[in-house]
Design a protein around this motif. Structure first.
Motif, short mmCIF file in Angstrom:
data_model
loop_
_atom_site.label_atom_id
_atom_site.label_comp_id
_atom_site.label_asym_id
_atom_site.label_seq_id
_atom_site.Cartn_x
_atom_site.Cartn_y
_atom_site.Cartn_z
N ARG A 566 0.81 -1.05 -0.04
CA ARG A 566 -0.01 0.12 0.00
C ARG A 566 0.95 1.09 0.15
O ARG A 566 0.91 2.37 -0.77
CB ARG A 566 -1.03 0.14 1.32
N HIS A 567 1.72 1.36 0.95
CA HIS A 567 2.46 2.61 1.10
C HIS A 567 3.49 2.75 0.20
O HIS A 567 3.59 4.05 -0.49
CB HIS A 567 3.14 2.65 2.63
N TYR A 568 4.27 1.95 -0.06
CA TYR A 568 5.40 2.11 -1.35
C TYR A 568 4.82 2.17 -2.52
O TYR A 568 5.71 3.06 -3.59
CB TYR A 568 6.58 1.33 -1.08
N SER A 569 3.71 1.56 -2.99
CA SER A 569 3.00 1.78 -4.16
C SER A 569 3.01 3.43 -4.65
O SER A 569 3.13 3.74 -5.58
CB SER A 569 1.98 1.00 -4.55
N GLN A 570 2.82 4.08 -3.67
CA GLN A 570 2.66 5.35 -3.76
C GLN A 570 4.00 6.11 -4.34
O GLN A 570 3.77 7.03 -5.26
CB GLN A 570 2.08 6.18 -2.54
N PHE A 571 5.02 5.82 -3.66
CA PHE A 571 6.23 6.30 -4.36
C PHE A 571 6.82 5.74 -5.54
O PHE A 571 7.29 6.67 -6.15
CB PHE A 571 7.15 6.44 -2.97
N LEU A 572 6.61 4.55 -5.77
CA LEU A 572 6.80 4.16 -6.99
C LEU A 572 5.86 4.70 -8.14
O LEU A 572 6.45 4.74 -9.09
CB LEU A 572 6.83 2.47 -6.94
N ALA A 573 4.77 4.59 -7.82
CA ALA A 573 3.77 5.36 -8.78
C ALA A 573 4.16 6.66 -9.18
O ALA A 573 3.98 6.95 -10.29
CB ALA A 573 2.20 5.27 -8.28
N LEU A 574 4.55 7.48 -8.10
CA LEU A 574 5.10 8.88 -8.50
C LEU A 574 6.27 8.87 -9.32
O LEU A 574 6.39 9.86 -10.34
CB LEU A 574 5.21 9.60 -7.28
N GLN A 575 7.21 7.78 -9.11
CA GLN A 575 8.44 7.93 -9.82
C GLN A 575 8.07 7.37 -11.34
O GLN A 575 8.59 8.06 -12.22
CB GLN A 575 9.27 6.83 -9.06
N LEU A 576 7.14 6.38 -11.54
CA LEU A 576 6.81 6.05 -12.79
C LEU A 576 6.20 7.24 -13.74
O LEU A 576 6.34 7.56 -14.70
CB LEU A 576 5.92 5.01 -12.76
N LYS A 577 5.15 8.03 -12.78
CA LYS A 577 4.24 9.07 -13.58
C LYS A 577 5.29 10.28 -13.97
O LYS A 577 5.20 10.89 -15.01
CB LYS A 577 3.19 9.57 -12.44
N ALA A 578 6.04 10.75 -13.15
CA ALA A 578 7.06 11.50 -13.40
C ALA A 578 7.85 11.19 -14.46
O ALA A 578 7.97 12.27 -15.51
CB ALA A 578 8.09 11.91 -12.05
N ARG A 579 8.19 10.13 -14.78
CA ARG A 579 9.06 9.72 -15.97
C ARG A 579 7.96 9.83 -17.21
O ARG A 579 8.37 10.33 -18.30
CB ARG A 579 9.49 8.43 -15.76
N MET A 580 6.76 9.55 -16.91
CA MET A 580 6.17 9.24 -18.03
C MET A 580 5.74 10.95 -18.57
O MET A 580 5.78 11.12 -19.67
CB MET A 580 4.61 8.73 -17.88
N GLU A 581 5.63 11.77 -17.62
CA GLU A 581 5.49 12.98 -17.92
C GLU A 581 6.80 13.85 -18.24
O GLU A 581 6.65 14.99 -18.68
CB GLU A 581 4.78 13.94 -16.79
N GLY A 582 7.80 13.23 -18.39
CA GLY A 582 9.24 13.74 -18.99
C GLY A 582 9.59 14.62 -18.04
O GLY A 582 10.32 15.56 -18.21
N LEU A 583 9.11 14.45 -16.62
CA LEU A 583 10.02 15.50 -15.58
C LEU A 583 11.22 15.04 -15.35
O LEU A 583 11.54 14.02 -15.55
CB LEU A 583 9.33 15.49 -14.30
N PRO A 584 12.25 16.03 -15.13
CA PRO A 584 13.67 15.50 -14.75
C PRO A 584 13.50 14.88 -13.36
O PRO A 584 12.83 15.33 -12.15
CB PRO A 584 14.45 16.96 -14.43
N THR A 585 14.08 13.57 -13.31
CA THR A 585 14.12 12.69 -12.32
C THR A 585 15.71 12.41 -11.86
O THR A 585 15.82 11.20 -11.78
CB THR A 585 13.16 11.76 -12.48
N PRO A 586 16.49 13.43 -11.45
CA PRO A 586 17.94 12.98 -11.23
C PRO A 586 18.06 12.27 -10.01
O PRO A 586 17.33 12.53 -8.86
CB PRO A 586 18.55 14.44 -10.88
#
Lengths: 597, 597
Positions: A566-586
């Protein structure tokens, strides 16, 4: 005389902290922490799940992340509290990319622990509450597509004429929780599951299985269980819940589908994932691949001499169908952890004659005691009454650095030892080989370090105490036509042998699906590097490879118990979404790989 | 000068009220109410859903109910508030049989409205929170029955070797909500539903249908929608939700089952309910029978001369499958209420040429306006933010006596008139025959009084304004081979005629399933006796026969919109549970029957 209130003390600290960040004054900043300090970041500054320990490490992290993240607008959320010399408070803040929640603990006027977590990506927030969809487009339109038609079209097209951004291999609780998060974030995702129905990974296990964690610990994101839900969910009931949840959350969930292979193309930066969908080969081309095939990894099947000549049934615990049909039969269970106990009790209930072979010592915690002592403050009816929502409990849990956890767990273990003194005495008297972990810290540290070595007692221990489940101790020398023979020569005649011999690391799945090379490149999953049995050093400070970038671009591991899913899916989902939207993710602090599995 | 705080004012009143009850001093008690006063009781004192109006009626009710109920331990819950000369507060209390929540409004120092509601039966509380089941029986037992086995056994036995206490005919939202309440109360229940799947009563309607009420109004008991749920649920989505809900709540829900007949045995005090379960005749013998076949009742099929010679398609709106296939065809809709508008718009979207025949005037409320003006305070994202939970909103709603409602509704209608002035002008300019109800009170009073006579605009009105849906006005004289002919001679050629001619009273179902005699004995359902069109007097003060005892022992009617299904299922479930447990349930104020249907 210290007349500062807890809130004013945190306010003062936060003003200095914020000011030092703003001025990029690293020296002033690290001066705001005690020497033995921790900053845990969940995707807010580091685009990683990372704990930095000590002032120097904090300085390094801040120096690296500050320019891109620009964290600011720090504020206290609610009132700070003080207990035992530690002042703690909830914080809010934002960076260029995210809005976050933080938590700080001060010792005196300096920070001891700091947690920073990304809660949402600016401009890519989950639609909910006031921003939820309308559901109907007002007005009237010719050839309008209804919800059912749009959903049917998506199901027909995704994976065929359109490609998912993410493929999740494994549709258990982990894949489902992550899938729900990605759905709310608008990330096109396919979940690939070998079974016929969502929830089958629970349903197909032995009959009497119930969750060992209580209901308050087990909620999935967004849709909590109703308040009559049993404390310990029976396996079929949690299976049905997962099935309903999958439908309610509108997940693209491919049942009867197995992943055959996955190949990363360094040039096009996408995966080629070949799946067998109910007999049809489908080639998917996602940008991200998540292995959510169970934190337990690939079953460890030992190679005992003579296994092929055994005349009875022999299989790994993961394949054991339950005790039906073993009435009056002799069963030998190799192993003495959770599965071994559960299967032994189930076989005994069905009238089998059961022997458990302990090859090494095992920790036992009584479920009732664990609930009260270990989880009660955060995950219980009492916690609910105290206003500790599941989200809040998860964040409090996350705010404790892994390095600090053993001392806390040791305290709990000491309470349990005392409370269940008679129980442990009886268990040892019955010949059970019991331990409390390398440093007497009990169950949860074993779970985090090695994911094995314990049993949560829901009844089997009494059968052992009463001699109803018999014990044998030692290594298995060989399997004969009629049973198991131990190193000391003991013969254990058997109609059934269950190999409750555990699981390998999750990167074993990467070896199977991608390549051994990639599995070695990402290395061992899980474990903290505590330098205790089955968790070799060096110290990592976080679970290896879980829910965060790995050494293989675009390959992720997701899993854990229901709380972690439950909890860590939140952070993994945000990492994936950021990449999909092309945000810089250094990514800051991608660890070295020290172990291959 | 009045220096009392709202809370102290209510405290003073409550002390006097409680004291008068304790002393059974009826005169002192009625002296605590203003002359124009109301006491609404939901199953707490009257074992009925009953509003008594004026001091004499209160005196009569209290005299009758006090000895058996012995209401006591009155306390204020939270702080009282004051606005516009009215002080209001939440109360808690108990009787011999129930724990309750109350709500009082004072004018000055005297009560204007009082609501008393039963929340739970003492000794028969729903297991939840701290009293939820364990799920696993700790310890180990030979031949233990797993949850899945116990559930399978219940499904195999109930209705065959064991009998349900309650049979609910109709598995739409009403039957499902009631079924969930009864399940939590441990009342063995079978829900009988003619369709293949739960939710089909929504799925099978025309394609573009969405709920006309917003999500905050639509929650089912125990399991609220997740917070990304669309404001207006598409029909298939709400259908799927009902299906998941039915599974999650473990309802005994018989699909593909029609009720053929039901007979009450005065001697044995049980029903003989004959059902066809997917081709197999099953005879059920419940103690209680609930008709939840839709508040709309049996379709009204008018007898227009010549209907049998029409060469096109002709059917009642309840049978209309949607606009697919009517592109370029001429459709005539007889009627101008909700269904007529929705069907007309859907046909237009599909490319049909559509004429709506208005036989009488209709009220239109714009959905958006209704949400803001009529529901916003109680059922909206803003209400959620203000701490008005669904349960609280339902109780506030229930606290307003039906007699007081028209004045409040009139106020809302006046705001809507002003806000949507241009819209109404355009609609009337297009020839639409519009009204605001008998006393200008708008939509909700029409709903309560007659359940018809209005449209919640989600787009069709603009098509009428734009002339895209054509209007005709008048009575239908006859149906010809090729269309409809109105009384003024207008010919309306048609390939499709939809009879959007509404529904009869719910006791029509009792006539079909039980007997005309029983239908006549219980009389008309729904409506308040307001002496306005389609709601003849005398004044009843409550909806006729809904969710409460009827003149036929053990026969109950359940229905209404999602809000009503949710809230009143609570009180119907408590009445049924009390009877199952053999508690004394002396009913106060069973009304006379004035109308047969």
């Amino acid at each position: 005389m210290d007349i500062a209130t807890p809130t004013s003390r945190v306010s003062t600290w936060l003003a200095r902290f914020s000011d030092a960040l703003e001025r990029q004054d690293i020296e002033a900043l690290t001066g705001l922490f005690v020497a033995d300090c921790y900053w845990r970041d969940l995707v807010a500054l580091t685009w990683n799940i990372k704990t930095v320990e000590g002032r120097d490490a904090i300085a390094d992290m801040v120096r690296a992340c500050l320019p891109a993240a620009h964290p600011r607008n720090w504020a206290i959320d609610g009132e700070a509290t003080e207990a035992g010399g530690v002042t703690e408070a909830w914080l809010t803040f934002e960076t260029d990319a995210v809005r976050g929640i933080g938590h700080v603990r001060l010792q005196g006027d300096l920070a001891w622990t700091l947690l920073t977590t990304a809660q949402e990506l600016k401009g890519f927030e989950e639609p909910k509450g006031a921003t939820r969809p309308k559901g109907v487009s007002h007005g009237v339109h010719k050839d309008r597509e209804s919800w059912a038609e749009a959903r049917a079209r998506e199901q027909a097209e995704l994976g065929y004429t359109t490609q998912p951004y993410v493929v999740i291999v494994g549709g258990g609780q982990g894949g489902i929780a992550l899938g729900a998060r990605l759905r709310r974030l608008g990330v096109p995702t396919i979940i690939v599951e070998k079974n016929d129905r969502p929830g089958d990974s629970w349903r197909k296990r032995y009959k009497s299985l119930c969750l060992h964690d209580p209901v308050w610990y087990d909620h999935l994101p967004y849709l909590p269980f109703p308040d009559h839900w049993p404390v310990f969910s029976p396996k079929d009931k949690i299976g049905d819940w997962l099935e309903s949840y999958t439908k309610i959350m509108e997940l693209n969930y491919w049942t009867r589908t197995t992943c055959k292979s996955a190949t990363w193309d360094e040039t096009t930066k996408d995966w080629t994932v070949v799946v067998d969908r109910d007999g049809e080969e489908v080639v998917l081309r996602p940008k991200q691949l998540v292995l959510a095939t169970g934190m337990s990894g690939v079953p460890n099947i030992p190679e005992f001499p003579g296994m092929d000549r055994f005349r009875g049934d022999i299989w790994h615990s993961s394949k054991h169908p339950g005790g039906d049909g073993y009435k009056g039969k002799r069963a030998v269970i190799i192993g003495s952890n959770n599965s071994a106990h559960d299967i032994a009790a189930d076989l005994w209930e069905h009238g089998a004659d059961v022997t458990m072979v302990q090859r090494s010592s095992t920790h036992v915690s009584r479920s009732e005691t664990l609930m009260d002592v270990a989880l009660g403050a955060l995950y219980s009816e009492e916690a609910v009454r105290n206003g500790i929502t599941t989200d809040k409990a998860d964040l409090i849990f996350a705010s404790i650095p892994y390095a600090v956890l053993p001392a806390i767990q040791k305290g709990g273990a000491d309470v349990m030892k005392e409370r269940d003194r008679d129980f442990y005495a009886a268990l040892e008297k019955a010949g059970f080989w019991h331990d409390w972990g390398a440093d007497e810290t009990g169950l949860f540290m074993k779970y985090l370090r090695r994911g094995s070595g314990y049993y949560i007692d829901v009844g089997a221990s009494q059968l052992i105490i009463d001699g109803k489940i018999r014990l044998a101790r030692g290594q298995v020398a060989e399997i004969t036509e009629t049973g198991a023979k131990l190193a000391d020569g003991t013969d254990l005649p058997a109609d059934l042998i269950v190999l409750a011999t555990g699981y390998g690391s999750m990167n074993g799945w990467a070896a199977q699906l991608v390549s051994q090379k990639v599995a070695d490149k990402v290395g061992k999953c899980w474990g903290l590097g505590s330098d205790t049995p089955k968790d070799p050093g060096p110290w990592e400070g976080e679970l290896r490879n879980m829910w965060k970038p790995t050494r293989q671009e675009a390959l992720w591991f997701h899993g854990g118990n229901l709380h972690q899913s439950r909890h860590y899916s939140q952070f993994l989902a945000l990492q994936l979404k950021a990449r999909m939207e092309g945000l810089p993710t250094p990514v800051y602090g991608l660890p070295e790989v020290h172990h291959k599995g």
